[in-house]
Design a protein around this motif. Structure first.
Motif, PDB file in Angstrom:
ATOM      1  N   GLY A 165       0.598  -1.336   0.186  1.00 16.27           N
ATOM      2  CA  GLY A 165      -0.219  -0.041   0.192  1.00 16.27           C
ATOM      3  C   GLY A 165       0.792   1.398   0.098  1.00 16.27           C
ATOM      4  O   GLY A 165       0.524   2.099  -0.771  1.00 16.27           O
ATOM      5  N   LEU A 166       1.708   1.183   0.812  1.00 20.40           N
ATOM      6  CA  LEU A 166       2.556   2.409   0.825  1.00 20.40           C
ATOM      7  C   LEU A 166       3.539   2.550  -0.182  1.00 20.40           C
ATOM      8  O   LEU A 166       3.569   3.705  -0.834  1.00 20.40           O
ATOM      9  CB  LEU A 166       3.535   2.496   2.243  1.00 20.40           C
ATOM     10  N   ALA A 167       3.908   1.639  -0.771  1.00 15.84           N
ATOM     11  CA  ALA A 167       4.608   1.459  -2.085  1.00 15.84           C
ATOM     12  C   ALA A 167       4.167   2.131  -3.273  1.00 15.84           C
ATOM     13  O   ALA A 167       4.725   2.921  -3.902  1.00 15.84           O
ATOM     14  CB  ALA A 167       5.358   0.110  -2.240  1.00 15.84           C
ATOM     15  N   LEU A 168       2.967   1.725  -3.498  1.00 16.29           N
ATOM     16  CA  LEU A 168       1.977   2.252  -4.393  1.00 16.29           C
ATOM     17  C   LEU A 168       1.721   3.765  -4.188  1.00 16.29           C
ATOM     18  O   LEU A 168       1.566   4.460  -5.391  1.00 16.29           O
ATOM     19  CB  LEU A 168       0.819   1.355  -4.762  1.00 16.29           C
ATOM     20  N   ALA A 169       1.342   3.981  -3.136  1.00 18.93           N
ATOM     21  CA  ALA A 169       0.967   5.346  -2.570  1.00 18.93           C
ATOM     22  C   ALA A 169       1.893   6.367  -3.010  1.00 18.93           C
ATOM     23  O   ALA A 169       1.691   7.242  -3.606  1.00 18.93           O
ATOM     24  CB  ALA A 169       0.440   5.497  -1.193  1.00 18.93           C
ATOM     25  N   ARG A 170       3.156   6.056  -2.600  1.00 13.49           N
ATOM     26  CA  ARG A 170       4.535   6.955  -3.083  1.00 13.49           C
ATOM     27  C   ARG A 170       4.580   6.951  -4.677  1.00 13.49           C
ATOM     28  O   ARG A 170       4.699   8.040  -5.095  1.00 13.49           O
ATOM     29  CB  ARG A 170       5.497   6.152  -2.343  1.00 13.49           C
ATOM     30  N   ARG A 171       4.462   5.976  -5.456  1.00 10.75           N
ATOM     31  CA  ARG A 171       4.574   5.912  -6.652  1.00 10.75           C
ATOM     32  C   ARG A 171       3.276   6.775  -7.282  1.00 10.75           C
ATOM     33  O   ARG A 171       3.561   7.378  -8.319  1.00 10.75           O
ATOM     34  CB  ARG A 171       4.754   4.666  -7.193  1.00 10.75           C
ATOM     35  N   LEU A 172       2.066   6.669  -7.035  1.00  9.82           N
ATOM     36  CA  LEU A 172       1.059   7.153  -7.472  1.00  9.82           C
ATOM     37  C   LEU A 172       1.049   8.692  -7.217  1.00  9.82           C
ATOM     38  O   LEU A 172       0.661   9.500  -8.098  1.00  9.82           O
ATOM     39  CB  LEU A 172      -0.089   6.711  -7.040  1.00  9.82           C
ATOM     40  N   HIS A 173       1.482   9.122  -6.041  1.00 11.50           N
ATOM     41  CA  HIS A 173       1.788  10.564  -5.632  1.00 11.50           C
ATOM     42  C   HIS A 173       2.857  11.217  -6.795  1.00 11.50           C
ATOM     43  O   HIS A 173       2.670  11.969  -7.129  1.00 11.50           O
ATOM     44  CB  HIS A 173       2.251  10.723  -4.394  1.00 11.50           C
ATOM     45  N   ALA A 174       4.033  10.390  -6.830  1.00 12.16           N
ATOM     46  CA  ALA A 174       4.849  10.903  -7.767  1.00 12.16           C
ATOM     47  C   ALA A 174       4.549  10.907  -9.192  1.00 12.16           C
ATOM     48  O   ALA A 174       5.008  11.905 -10.074  1.00 12.16           O
ATOM     49  CB  ALA A 174       6.354   9.937  -7.707  1.00 12.16           C
ATOM     50  N   ALA A 175       3.435   9.946  -9.672  1.00 13.49           N
ATOM     51  CA  ALA A 175       2.833  10.109 -11.016  1.00 13.49           C
ATOM     52  C   ALA A 175       1.994  11.244 -11.220  1.00 13.49           C
ATOM     53  O   ALA A 175       1.562  11.518 -12.233  1.00 13.49           O
ATOM     54  CB  ALA A 175       2.258   8.825 -11.233  1.00 13.49           C
ATOM     55  N   GLY A 176       1.407  12.130 -10.075  1.00 11.28           N
ATOM     56  CA  GLY A 176       0.631  13.216 -10.337  1.00 11.28           C
ATOM     57  C   GLY A 176      -0.795  13.052  -9.772  1.00 11.28           C
ATOM     58  O   GLY A 176      -1.590  13.747 -10.615  1.00 11.28           O
ATOM     59  N   ASN A 177      -0.666  12.334  -8.812  1.00 20.37           N
ATOM     60  CA  ASN A 177      -1.981  11.747  -8.512  1.00 20.37           C
ATOM     61  C   ASN A 177      -2.048  12.684  -6.845  1.00 20.37           C
ATOM     62  O   ASN A 177      -1.147  12.530  -6.122  1.00 20.37           O
ATOM     63  CB  ASN A 177      -2.139  10.470  -8.186  1.00 20.37           C
ATOM     64  N   THR A 178      -3.193  12.969  -6.513  1.00 23.25           N
ATOM     65  CA  THR A 178      -3.358  13.209  -4.994  1.00 23.25           C
ATOM     66  C   THR A 178      -3.679  11.864  -4.415  1.00 23.25           C
ATOM     67  O   THR A 178      -4.730  11.295  -4.499  1.00 23.25           O
ATOM     68  CB  THR A 178      -4.594  14.248  -4.765  1.00 23.25           C
ATOM     69  N   VAL A 179      -2.873  11.656  -3.156  1.00 19.30           N
ATOM     70  CA  VAL A 179      -3.118  10.447  -2.505  1.00 19.30           C
ATOM     71  C   VAL A 179      -3.415  10.806  -1.090  1.00 19.30           C
ATOM     72  O   VAL A 179      -2.769  11.316  -0.311  1.00 19.30           O
ATOM     73  CB  VAL A 179      -1.789   9.584  -2.732  1.00 19.30           C
ATOM     74  N   ILE A 180      -4.424   9.852  -0.403  1.00 17.67           N
ATOM     75  CA  ILE A 180      -4.563  10.005   0.768  1.00 17.67           C
ATOM     76  C   ILE A 180      -4.456   8.544   1.481  1.00 17.67           C
ATOM     77  O   ILE A 180      -5.231   7.502   0.635  1.00 17.67           O
ATOM     78  CB  ILE A 180      -6.091  10.406   1.057  1.00 17.67           C
TER      79      ILE A 180
END
Length: 251
Positions: free
Chosen positions: A18-33
Motif C-alpha cells: 500500500g505505501l509503495a504504491l501510494a508513493r508512486r501514485l503521488h509521484a505520478a501526479g495523483n493526489t493520494v490519501i
C-alpha cells in the motif's frame, strides 16, 4: 484506470504494498490519501512524504469506515479512486479447535472491510468521471497455501466479488480493477520480508505502475510472478502447482 490526475484513497497504506504504491501514485501526479489505524505512524509518513494526505481508519470497524469516508469526501470532494488495500494474513491450524477467532478476524478485515469501504464510497465514486475501485486479491485466491486457509478463501471471495460488481457497475461508469499480487517481500507474514520465494517490493510496485500505465482498461493487474498461481488450473497444472507451492512454503 489512468496513471495520473486522480484523487486516490488507499486505506491500509502505512506499510508494504500500500505505501509503495501510494508513493508512486503521488509521484505520478495523483493526489493520494493514505489510511491506517496508528495516528503516530500516519504523522510520521506525512512528515517524510510531503504532499501525501492521511486519515485514521480501522477497516475492521464499521463506524471508523463511515467516519473516515465522511472526512475524506469532505476534504477531497474530487476523490475518484478507492483502493481497498487493507488486509491481514494469518497462519491457521484447522486440525485443532482454536482457529475460529483467527478466521473471523481475517474475514472481517479482508472481506467485510472492502465491502463496507465500497458501500461508504460508492455514491461519491458514481458522481465522479473516470472513477475506479481497485480491489486487492492474491495469487492464493487461485492456488492455495496450506497454512493460510481463511486468507486464501478471503481472497477468492474478493476475486469473485470484483468480477460480480464489475458487471453491475458497468452501467454507472465506475470501473472495477483487481490487483492480484504474488508473495511480496513485506511483513504480511513472519519471515516474508526475507523470503527468496517472495518478489522484492520495489520491483513489484514498479511493475504494477507500468501495467497501470500501459493497460489503462485492464480488469486485472497481474505481474508476471503471479501468473504461475493465477493460471495453474487454466494450464491444466493445478495439482502440480499446489504441490509445488506447498513444498516451497515460503512461511
Amino acid at each position: 484506470m489512468q496513471i495520473t490526475g486522480n484523487t486516490v484513497f488507499i486505506p491500509g497504506a502505512t506499510s508494504g504494498i500500500g505505501l509503495a504504491l501510494a508513493r508512486r501514485l503521488h509521484a505520478a501526479g495523483n493526489t493520494v490519501i493514505i489510511g491506517g489505524r496508528r495516528t503516530e505512524l500516519l504523522e510520521s509518513i506525512a512528515a517524510d512524504e510531503p504532499g501525501l494526505h492521511t486519515v485514521r481508519i480501522d477497516t475492521a470497524d464499521p463506524g471508523s469506515i463511515e467516519a473516515a469516508a465522511k472526512q475524506v469526501i469532505a476534504e477531497h470532494p474530487e476523490l475518484n479512486v478507492l483502493v481497498t488495500m487493507a488486509g491481514v494474513m494469518r497462519g491457521e491450524d484447522w486440525t485443532g479447535s482454536d482457529f475460529v477467532a483467527t478466521a473471523e478476524e481475517i474475514i472481517t478485515t479482508n472481506v467485510l472491510g472492502p465491502i463496507r469501504l465500497i458501500g461508504a464510497f460508492i455514491e461519491q465514486l458514481r458522481s465522479r468521471p473516470d472513477a475506479t475501485i481497485m480491489t486487492v486479491s492474491s495469487g492464493l485466491a487461485f492456488t492455495p497455501l496450506r497454512v493460510t486457509p481463511t486468507y486464501n478463501a478471503s481472497k477468492a471471495a474478493i476475486h469473485m466479488l470484483s468480477e460480480s460488481i464489475r458487471l453491475q457497475l458497468a452501467v454507472t461508469g465506475v470501473r472495477v480493477v483487481e490487483l492480484v499480487p504474488p508473495a511480496v517481500r513485506t511483513s504480511l507474514m513472519p519471515g516474508q520480508e526475507e523470503s527468496d520465494f517472495a518478489m522484492p517490493l520495489d520491483a513489484f510496485a514498479d511493475e504494477v505502475m507500468g501495467l497501470i500505465e500501459s493497460q489503462p482498461d485492464a480488469t486485472e493487474i497481474q505481474v508476471e510472478n503471479v501468473k504461475f498461481l493465477r493460471y495453474a488450473e487454466v494450464r491444466g497444472e493445478y495439482d502440480q502447482t499446489v504441490a509445488m507451492l506447498n513444498r516451497l512454503d515460503p512461511h
